[in-house]
Design a protein around this motif. Structure first.
Motif, PDB file in Angstrom:
ATOM      1  N   GLN A   3      17.987 -15.015  10.536  1.00 19.55           N
ATOM      2  CA  GLN A   3      18.728 -16.253  10.721  1.00 19.55           C
ATOM      3  C   GLN A   3      20.175 -15.962  11.121  1.00 19.55           C
ATOM      4  O   GLN A   3      20.751 -16.692  11.929  1.00 19.55           O
ATOM      5  CB  GLN A   3      18.675 -17.084   9.447  1.00 19.55           C
ATOM      6  CG  GLN A   3      19.177 -18.490   9.628  1.00 19.55           C
ATOM      7  CD  GLN A   3      18.966 -19.333   8.394  1.00 19.55           C
ATOM      8  OE1 GLN A   3      18.663 -18.810   7.326  1.00 19.55           O
ATOM      9  NE2 GLN A   3      19.138 -20.621   8.532  1.00 19.55           N
ATOM     10  N   VAL A   4      20.741 -14.895  10.604  1.00 20.88           N
ATOM     11  CA  VAL A   4      22.108 -14.505  10.961  1.00 20.88           C
ATOM     12  C   VAL A   4      22.177 -14.147  12.445  1.00 20.88           C
ATOM     13  O   VAL A   4      23.091 -14.574  13.151  1.00 20.88           O
ATOM     14  CB  VAL A   4      22.584 -13.325  10.088  1.00 20.88           C
ATOM     15  CG1 VAL A   4      23.918 -12.795  10.585  1.00 20.88           C
ATOM     16  CG2 VAL A   4      22.670 -13.733   8.640  1.00 20.88           C
ATOM     17  N   THR A   5      21.200 -13.395  12.929  1.00 21.52           N
ATOM     18  CA  THR A   5      21.211 -13.030  14.352  1.00 21.52           C
ATOM     19  C   THR A   5      20.996 -14.239  15.239  1.00 21.52           C
ATOM     20  O   THR A   5      21.541 -14.291  16.347  1.00 21.52           O
ATOM     21  CB  THR A   5      20.145 -11.961  14.648  1.00 21.52           C
ATOM     22  OG1 THR A   5      18.868 -12.439  14.254  1.00 21.52           O
ATOM     23  CG2 THR A   5      20.458 -10.667  13.941  1.00 21.52           C
ATOM     24  N   GLU A   6      20.240 -15.221  14.771  1.00 20.89           N
ATOM     25  CA  GLU A   6      20.067 -16.453  15.546  1.00 20.89           C
ATOM     26  C   GLU A   6      21.391 -17.193  15.695  1.00 20.89           C
ATOM     27  O   GLU A   6      21.719 -17.686  16.768  1.00 20.89           O
ATOM     28  CB  GLU A   6      19.030 -17.362  14.883  1.00 20.89           C
ATOM     29  CG  GLU A   6      17.613 -16.913  15.060  1.00 20.89           C
ATOM     30  CD  GLU A   6      17.182 -16.952  16.512  1.00 20.89           C
ATOM     31  OE1 GLU A   6      17.538 -17.906  17.234  1.00 20.89           O
ATOM     32  OE2 GLU A   6      16.489 -16.015  16.927  1.00 20.89           O
ATOM     33  N   TYR A   7      22.154 -17.269  14.605  1.00 14.68           N
ATOM     34  CA  TYR A   7      23.454 -17.938  14.667  1.00 14.68           C
ATOM     35  C   TYR A   7      24.439 -17.166  15.542  1.00 14.68           C
ATOM     36  O   TYR A   7      25.226 -17.762  16.278  1.00 14.68           O
ATOM     37  CB  TYR A   7      24.031 -18.141  13.265  1.00 14.68           C
ATOM     38  CG  TYR A   7      23.341 -19.238  12.490  1.00 14.68           C
ATOM     39  CD1 TYR A   7      23.252 -20.526  12.998  1.00 14.68           C
ATOM     40  CD2 TYR A   7      22.770 -18.989  11.255  1.00 14.68           C
ATOM     41  CE1 TYR A   7      22.623 -21.531  12.309  1.00 14.68           C
ATOM     42  CE2 TYR A   7      22.133 -19.993  10.538  1.00 14.68           C
ATOM     43  CZ  TYR A   7      22.062 -21.262  11.072  1.00 14.68           C
ATOM     44  OH  TYR A   7      21.442 -22.258  10.386  1.00 14.68           O
ATOM     45  N   ILE A   8      24.413 -15.867  15.470  1.00 15.06           N
ATOM     46  CA  ILE A   8      25.279 -15.048  16.324  1.00 15.06           C
ATOM     47  C   ILE A   8      24.908 -15.242  17.792  1.00 15.06           C
ATOM     48  O   ILE A   8      25.786 -15.406  18.646  1.00 15.06           O
ATOM     49  CB  ILE A   8      25.208 -13.564  15.907  1.00 15.06           C
ATOM     50  CG1 ILE A   8      25.851 -13.369  14.542  1.00 15.06           C
ATOM     51  CG2 ILE A   8      25.887 -12.668  16.946  1.00 15.06           C
ATOM     52  CD1 ILE A   8      25.653 -11.994  13.943  1.00 15.06           C
ATOM     53  N   ASN A   9      23.611 -15.251  18.080  1.00 23.47           N
ATOM     54  CA  ASN A   9      23.141 -15.472  19.444  1.00 23.47           C
ATOM     55  C   ASN A   9      23.569 -16.855  19.938  1.00 23.47           C
ATOM     56  O   ASN A   9      24.052 -17.001  21.067  1.00 23.47           O
ATOM     57  CB  ASN A   9      21.617 -15.327  19.502  1.00 23.47           C
ATOM     58  CG  ASN A   9      21.080 -15.405  20.901  1.00 23.47           C
ATOM     59  OD1 ASN A   9      21.816 -15.267  21.873  1.00 23.47           O
ATOM     60  ND2 ASN A   9      19.791 -15.629  21.013  1.00 23.47           N
ATOM     61  N   THR A  13      26.142 -17.593  23.044  1.00 20.18           N
ATOM     62  CA  THR A  13      25.642 -18.413  24.144  1.00 20.18           C
ATOM     63  C   THR A  13      26.596 -19.566  24.415  1.00 20.18           C
ATOM     64  O   THR A  13      26.954 -19.835  25.567  1.00 20.18           O
ATOM     65  CB  THR A  13      24.232 -18.946  23.829  1.00 20.18           C
ATOM     66  OG1 THR A  13      23.352 -17.838  23.607  1.00 20.18           O
ATOM     67  CG2 THR A  13      23.701 -19.795  24.960  1.00 20.18           C
ATOM     68  N   VAL A  14      27.046 -20.230  23.360  1.00 24.81           N
ATOM     69  CA  VAL A  14      27.989 -21.347  23.517  1.00 24.81           C
ATOM     70  C   VAL A  14      29.309 -20.859  24.101  1.00 24.81           C
ATOM     71  O   VAL A  14      29.874 -21.499  25.004  1.00 24.81           O
ATOM     72  CB  VAL A  14      28.198 -22.066  22.167  1.00 24.81           C
ATOM     73  CG1 VAL A  14      29.350 -23.050  22.237  1.00 24.81           C
ATOM     74  CG2 VAL A  14      26.925 -22.770  21.738  1.00 24.81           C
ATOM     75  N   VAL A  15      29.815 -19.728  23.625  1.00 30.43           N
ATOM     76  CA  VAL A  15      31.084 -19.185  24.124  1.00 30.43           C
ATOM     77  C   VAL A  15      30.984 -18.898  25.623  1.00 30.43           C
ATOM     78  O   VAL A  15      31.877 -19.259  26.400  1.00 30.43           O
ATOM     79  CB  VAL A  15      31.495 -17.914  23.344  1.00 30.43           C
ATOM     80  CG1 VAL A  15      32.608 -17.165  24.060  1.00 30.43           C
ATOM     81  CG2 VAL A  15      31.907 -18.271  21.939  1.00 30.43           C
ATOM     82  N   PHE A  16      29.886 -18.268  26.055  1.00 31.01           N
ATOM     83  CA  PHE A  16      29.750 -17.916  27.470  1.00 31.01           C
ATOM     84  C   PHE A  16      29.483 -19.135  28.345  1.00 31.01           C
ATOM     85  O   PHE A  16      29.890 -19.164  29.511  1.00 31.01           O
ATOM     86  CB  PHE A  16      28.684 -16.844  27.657  1.00 31.01           C
ATOM     87  CG  PHE A  16      29.121 -15.503  27.131  1.00 31.01           C
ATOM     88  CD1 PHE A  16      30.297 -14.921  27.564  1.00 31.01           C
ATOM     89  CD2 PHE A  16      28.366 -14.831  26.189  1.00 31.01           C
ATOM     90  CE1 PHE A  16      30.713 -13.691  27.075  1.00 31.01           C
ATOM     91  CE2 PHE A  16      28.765 -13.607  25.696  1.00 31.01           C
ATOM     92  CZ  PHE A  16      29.956 -13.028  26.142  1.00 31.01           C
ATOM     93  N   VAL A  17      28.824 -20.153  27.803  1.00 30.33           N
ATOM     94  CA  VAL A  17      28.647 -21.399  28.554  1.00 30.33           C
ATOM     95  C   VAL A  17      30.006 -22.058  28.772  1.00 30.33           C
ATOM     96  O   VAL A  17      30.322 -22.508  29.882  1.00 30.33           O
ATOM     97  CB  VAL A  17      27.670 -22.355  27.831  1.00 30.33           C
ATOM     98  CG1 VAL A  17      27.745 -23.758  28.392  1.00 30.33           C
ATOM     99  CG2 VAL A  17      26.246 -21.827  27.925  1.00 30.33           C
ATOM    100  N   GLY A  50      16.229 -19.626  28.143  1.00 26.49           N
ATOM    101  CA  GLY A  50      15.430 -18.854  27.202  1.00 26.49           C
ATOM    102  C   GLY A  50      15.590 -19.321  25.768  1.00 26.49           C
ATOM    103  O   GLY A  50      14.671 -19.247  24.968  1.00 26.49           O
ATOM    104  N   ARG A  51      16.762 -19.805  25.461  1.00 31.57           N
ATOM    105  CA  ARG A  51      17.036 -20.257  24.087  1.00 31.57           C
ATOM    106  C   ARG A  51      16.208 -21.481  23.718  1.00 31.57           C
ATOM    107  O   ARG A  51      15.762 -21.603  22.586  1.00 31.57           O
ATOM    108  CB  ARG A  51      18.518 -20.578  23.967  1.00 31.57           C
ATOM    109  CG  ARG A  51      18.938 -21.099  22.661  1.00 31.57           C
ATOM    110  CD  ARG A  51      19.902 -20.155  21.995  1.00 31.57           C
ATOM    111  NE  ARG A  51      20.180 -20.661  20.678  1.00 31.57           N
ATOM    112  CZ  ARG A  51      19.795 -20.035  19.581  1.00 31.57           C
ATOM    113  NH1 ARG A  51      19.171 -18.908  19.664  1.00 31.57           N
ATOM    114  NH2 ARG A  51      20.056 -20.531  18.406  1.00 31.57           N
ATOM    115  N   TRP A  52      16.009 -22.389  24.664  1.00 30.92           N
ATOM    116  CA  TRP A  52      15.350 -23.644  24.328  1.00 30.92           C
ATOM    117  C   TRP A  52      13.966 -23.825  24.923  1.00 30.92           C
ATOM    118  O   TRP A  52      13.342 -24.848  24.700  1.00 30.92           O
ATOM    119  CB  TRP A  52      16.251 -24.807  24.712  1.00 30.92           C
ATOM    120  CG  TRP A  52      17.359 -24.951  23.721  1.00 30.92           C
ATOM    121  CD1 TRP A  52      17.252 -25.458  22.474  1.00 30.92           C
ATOM    122  CD2 TRP A  52      18.721 -24.576  23.883  1.00 30.92           C
ATOM    123  NE1 TRP A  52      18.475 -25.405  21.846  1.00 30.92           N
ATOM    124  CE2 TRP A  52      19.391 -24.880  22.684  1.00 30.92           C
ATOM    125  CE3 TRP A  52      19.442 -23.992  24.923  1.00 30.92           C
ATOM    126  CZ2 TRP A  52      20.741 -24.623  22.500  1.00 30.92           C
ATOM    127  CZ3 TRP A  52      20.784 -23.758  24.731  1.00 30.92           C
ATOM    128  CH2 TRP A  52      21.419 -24.068  23.539  1.00 30.92           C
TER     129      TRP A  52
END
Length: 66
Positions: A3-9, A13-17, A50-52
């Protein structure tokens, strides 16, 4: 830990968007003239898609079958 890696991912993703949106607004179509910007844009789009669209269980099944 998963779950931690999901939040980091999700965070990155949000930062790069946001970075891509700001650069596209600032540079307009000049953004797509540089190869690195095009590469960044493709990576961001693939990350979002890929995320969604790809279920995480499918990826895990491919990983454990190999």
């Amino acid at each position: 830990m998963s779950q931690v890696t999901e939040y980091i991912n999700l965070f990155f993703t949000v930062v790069f968007v946001i970075e891509a949106i700001i650069k596209i607004i600032g540079l307009r179509f000049h953004y797509f003239r540089r190869a690195w910007n095009v590469f960044d844009f493709v990576v961001v789009v693939l990350s979002v898609v890929g995320r969604w669209t790809i279920p995480h269980t499918f990826i895990l099944q491919l990983y454990y079958k190999a």
